[in-house]
Design a protein around this motif. Structure first.
Motif, PDB file in Angstrom:
ATOM      1  N   GLY A 252       0.668  -1.115   0.123  1.00 50.36           N
ATOM      2  CA  GLY A 252      -0.130   0.475  -0.321  1.00 50.36           C
ATOM      3  C   GLY A 252       0.942   1.082  -0.256  1.00 50.36           C
ATOM      4  N   LEU A 253       1.870   1.077   0.226  1.00 47.81           N
ATOM      5  CA  LEU A 253       3.333   2.208   0.426  1.00 47.81           C
ATOM      6  C   LEU A 253       3.333   2.893  -0.830  1.00 47.81           C
ATOM      7  N   ARG A 254       3.431   1.212  -1.759  1.00 43.98           N
ATOM      8  CA  ARG A 254       4.119   2.138  -3.076  1.00 43.98           C
ATOM      9  C   ARG A 254       5.546   2.083  -3.049  1.00 43.98           C
ATOM     10  N   LEU A 255       6.375   1.373  -2.535  1.00 41.77           N
ATOM     11  CA  LEU A 255       7.811   1.595  -2.822  1.00 41.77           C
ATOM     12  C   LEU A 255       8.395  -0.009  -3.007  1.00 41.77           C
ATOM     13  N   GLY A 256       9.614   0.647  -4.532  1.00 44.38           N
ATOM     14  CA  GLY A 256      10.423  -0.165  -5.085  1.00 44.38           C
ATOM     15  C   GLY A 256      11.021   0.577  -5.554  1.00 44.38           C
ATOM     16  N   TRP A 257      12.611  -0.302  -5.628  1.00 43.23           N
ATOM     17  CA  TRP A 257      13.355   0.485  -6.288  1.00 43.23           C
ATOM     18  C   TRP A 257      13.363   0.155  -7.989  1.00 43.23           C
ATOM     19  N   VAL A 258      15.572   0.246  -8.142  1.00 46.73           N
ATOM     20  CA  VAL A 258      15.965   0.101  -9.139  1.00 46.73           C
ATOM     21  C   VAL A 258      17.345  -0.109  -8.555  1.00 46.73           C
ATOM     22  N   CYS A 259      18.137  -0.334  -8.254  1.00 47.45           N
ATOM     23  CA  CYS A 259      19.788  -0.989  -8.188  1.00 47.45           C
ATOM     24  C   CYS A 259      20.894  -1.253  -9.932  1.00 47.45           C
ATOM     25  N   ALA A 260      21.528  -0.676 -10.101  1.00 52.31           N
ATOM     26  CA  ALA A 260      21.756  -0.569 -11.342  1.00 52.31           C
ATOM     27  C   ALA A 260      23.547   0.440 -11.173  1.00 52.31           C
ATOM     28  N   ALA A 261      23.921   0.997 -12.346  1.00 53.37           N
ATOM     29  CA  ALA A 261      25.113   1.096 -12.825  1.00 53.37           C
ATOM     30  C   ALA A 261      24.498   2.970 -12.464  1.00 53.37           C
ATOM     31  N   SER A 262      25.289   3.733 -11.515  1.00 58.20           N
ATOM     32  CA  SER A 262      24.558   5.452 -11.500  1.00 58.20           C
ATOM     33  C   SER A 262      24.667   5.975 -12.934  1.00 58.20           C
ATOM     34  N   GLU A 263      25.107   5.553 -13.898  1.00 57.81           N
ATOM     35  CA  GLU A 263      24.945   6.251 -15.313  1.00 57.81           C
ATOM     36  C   GLU A 263      23.459   5.977 -15.371  1.00 57.81           C
ATOM     37  N   VAL A 264      23.164   4.951 -15.057  1.00 62.66           N
ATOM     38  CA  VAL A 264      21.672   4.623 -16.093  1.00 62.66           C
ATOM     39  C   VAL A 264      21.103   5.312 -14.642  1.00 62.66           C
ATOM     40  N   ILE A 265      21.002   5.224 -13.740  1.00 61.38           N
ATOM     41  CA  ILE A 265      20.350   5.867 -12.697  1.00 61.38           C
ATOM     42  C   ILE A 265      20.170   6.989 -12.870  1.00 61.38           C
ATOM     43  N   SER A 266      21.285   7.977 -13.209  1.00 63.53           N
ATOM     44  CA  SER A 266      20.382   9.878 -13.493  1.00 63.53           C
ATOM     45  C   SER A 266      19.492   9.535 -14.430  1.00 63.53           C
ATOM     46  N   ARG A 267      19.537   8.539 -15.715  1.00 59.02           N
ATOM     47  CA  ARG A 267      18.800   8.652 -16.481  1.00 59.02           C
ATOM     48  C   ARG A 267      17.460   8.864 -16.329  1.00 59.02           C
ATOM     49  N   LEU A 268      17.072   8.073 -15.122  1.00 61.42           N
ATOM     50  CA  LEU A 268      15.958   7.165 -15.132  1.00 61.42           C
ATOM     51  C   LEU A 268      15.659   8.031 -13.892  1.00 61.42           C
ATOM     52  N   VAL A 269      16.217   8.994 -13.065  1.00 62.78           N
ATOM     53  CA  VAL A 269      15.787  10.220 -12.640  1.00 62.78           C
ATOM     54  C   VAL A 269      15.725  11.238 -13.027  1.00 62.78           C
ATOM     55  N   LEU A 270      16.002  11.366 -14.448  1.00 63.24           N
ATOM     56  CA  LEU A 270      15.634  12.337 -15.150  1.00 63.24           C
ATOM     57  C   LEU A 270      13.862  12.164 -15.576  1.00 63.24           C
ATOM     58  N   ILE A 271      13.583  10.520 -15.595  1.00 61.89           N
ATOM     59  CA  ILE A 271      12.447  10.378 -15.950  1.00 61.89           C
ATOM     60  C   ILE A 271      11.406  10.517 -15.042  1.00 61.89           C
ATOM     61  N   LYS A 272      11.825   9.803 -13.384  1.00 65.09           N
ATOM     62  CA  LYS A 272      11.302  10.644 -12.735  1.00 65.09           C
ATOM     63  C   LYS A 272      10.809  11.889 -12.089  1.00 65.09           C
ATOM     64  N   GLN A 273      12.274  12.828 -12.903  1.00 73.84           N
ATOM     65  CA  GLN A 273      11.245  14.333 -12.701  1.00 73.84           C
ATOM     66  C   GLN A 273      10.487  14.970 -13.346  1.00 73.84           C
ATOM     67  N   ALA A 274      10.594  14.203 -14.271  1.00 75.74           N
ATOM     68  CA  ALA A 274       9.522  14.484 -15.283  1.00 75.74           C
ATOM     69  C   ALA A 274       7.676  13.842 -15.465  1.00 75.74           C
ATOM     70  N   SER A 275       7.863  12.933 -14.476  1.00 77.86           N
ATOM     71  CA  SER A 275       6.871  12.491 -14.281  1.00 77.86           C
ATOM     72  C   SER A 275       6.678  12.363 -13.383  1.00 77.86           C
ATOM     73  N   ASP A 276       6.714  11.737 -11.695  1.00 81.59           N
ATOM     74  CA  ASP A 276       5.377  12.597 -10.746  1.00 81.59           C
ATOM     75  C   ASP A 276       7.083  13.108 -10.058  1.00 81.59           C
ATOM     76  N   LEU A 277       7.534  13.650 -10.230  1.00 83.46           N
ATOM     77  CA  LEU A 277       8.863  14.340  -9.214  1.00 83.46           C
ATOM     78  C   LEU A 277       9.054  13.617  -8.496  1.00 83.46           C
ATOM     79  N   ASN A 278       8.503  12.954  -7.629  1.00 79.68           N
ATOM     80  CA  ASN A 278       9.276  12.085  -5.846  1.00 79.68           C
ATOM     81  C   ASN A 278       8.264  11.345  -5.960  1.00 79.68           C
TER      82      ASN A 278
END
Length: 408
Positions: A252-278
């Protein structure tokens, strides 16, 4: 009157309702024994621990911070716990290698958005997790069979992807107690997948929401751990590990994660920012506290309950299923995969089963990208006690036996 169909994007035609989400409505009918929903038993949630965590946050000096916007990467406290958890799995990483998502389902959507262009190829197990197919479908890929047990030449995958107008972008799989089959890949199969991905120069998406729910047998190292070992460090890996708190502590708290190389994480963060911010900070801070204090003991308690239910379902299947019916014997997770005799359609069987026996399950066709698997079904044992499992499988066995007899 607006003609909405003419305005929708092309990808909208690929969107389909989830059969599983629709079947969850049956849970509201008290006389139906449901083996349909792949959901944790709410009676096992650590409610008191979460109650105390929220009270601690909202009654203390961090209340304002927890109710404010947060960084897109996720709460540092939670990411530090996750990084420690990953190190316990043999994956040397830090908070910079973690992105907190709104459930691992959001992670799959972001991965599809990051990697897939129209006509690219995603290699997937057959059958595979329906939610992954739905997440990736929006980005208009083609799906190709991934068989971890076969030494498939990379050139064959490349040629088919090229002929379709794209390339192979990733191999997606759930290596531990997979949804829907319950099967686990052995060490050789995992190494074979990494080798194939290396030949194809593609990513590997390791979906691991059930990884902690092992009831017997020795744990097998995660793909990302093997990748780190071979490549020398997480920054050199091609594997993205998707984890979740949904099956261990609370969905119910809707919490997951991705663990990967930091370069990939930085790209996914950009998607997160454009999607629901945090992802909501309050939920993350509460989860961090509960995970720090209760994760190991709570998972051990949950495993004991689910193991008993798995054992009860396997015994009931052995006792009540007619000849010609086969099923998997999972070492963990929440699911058992059943293969019916040829010519039996599980979707038609479901209608009969619910009406005549008041037993629900998920037909297997939805888990196949090509709509095959009509004679398969998925059973979940997580939300039914031992008595209901025995009664429900006995009823289902009779329905299947009658269906088989009438088909002869």
């Amino acid at each position: 009157m607006t003609t909405w169909d003419s305005l929708y994007a092309r990808r909208a035609s690929r969107m389909r309702a989830s059969e599983i989400r629709e079947l969850l409505k049956l849970l509201d009918q008290p006389d139906v024994i449901s083996f349909a929903g792949g959901i944790p038993d709410p009676e096992l949630f650590p409610s008191e621990a979460f109650k105390n965590a929220y009270a601690d946050i909202l009654g203390g000096p961090e209340a304002a911070k927890a109710l404010q916007y947060g960084v897109s990467e996720g709460s540092l406290r939670l990411r530090r716990w996750i990084a420690g958890h990953m190190r316990g799995l043999g994956i040397d990483c830090g908070p910079e290698n973690i992105l907190v998502t709104s459930g691992s389902q959001q992670a799959l959507d972001y991965i599809g958005k990051l990697f897939l262009s129209a006509e690219d190829t995603a290699l997937v197990q057959w059958p595979t997790y329906l939610g992954a197919l739905q997440a990736f479908n929006a980005y208009e890929p083609r799906f190709e069979r991934l068989d971890p047990g076969a030494n498939r030449p990379a050139v064959d995958c490349e040629a088919k992807a090229h002929d379709a107008g794209g390339r192979v972008k990733f191999a997606y799989l759930s290596p531990d107690f997979a949804n829907p089959t319950g099967l686990t890949l052995d060490l050789e199969e995992r190494r074979r997948i990494l080798s194939l991905a290396g030949e194809l120069s593609c990513a590997v998406v390791e979906d691991a929401p059930y990884q902690c729910l092992r009831y017997e047998g020795d744990p097998v190292r995660p793909l990302l751990a093997l990748d780190c070992e071979t490549s020398g460090a997480i920054e050199n890996t091609r594997t993205l590990y998707c984890g979740s708190f949904s099956k261990s502590l609370s969905p119910g708290l809707r919490l997951g994660w991705v663990c990967a190389a930091s370069e990939v994480i930085s790209r996914l963060v950009l998607i997160k920012q454009a999607s629901d911010l945090n992802t909501p900070v309050l939920n993350q801070e509460a989860m961090a506290r509960v995970a720090e204090e209760h994760f190991e003991t709570h998972v051990a308690k949950t495993k004991a309950v689910y193991k008993a239910r798995r054992d009860a379902m396997l015994m009931a299947l052995e006792k009540h299923m007619p000849a010609g019916t086969r099923w998997t014997k999972p070492e963990g997770g929440m699911f058992i995969w059943v293969e019916l005799p040829d010519g039996i359609d599980a979707a038609e069987l479901l209608a009969t089963s619910v009406e005549a026996a008041r037993v629900a399950f998920v037909p297997g066709r939805a888990f196949h990208p090509d709509d095959s698997g009509a004679n398969t079904l998925r059973l979940s044992f997580s939300c039914a006690d031992v008595g209901k499992i025995e009664a429900g499988i006995a009823r289902l066995g009779k329905v299947i036996a009658r269906t088989v007899t009438s088909a002869l």
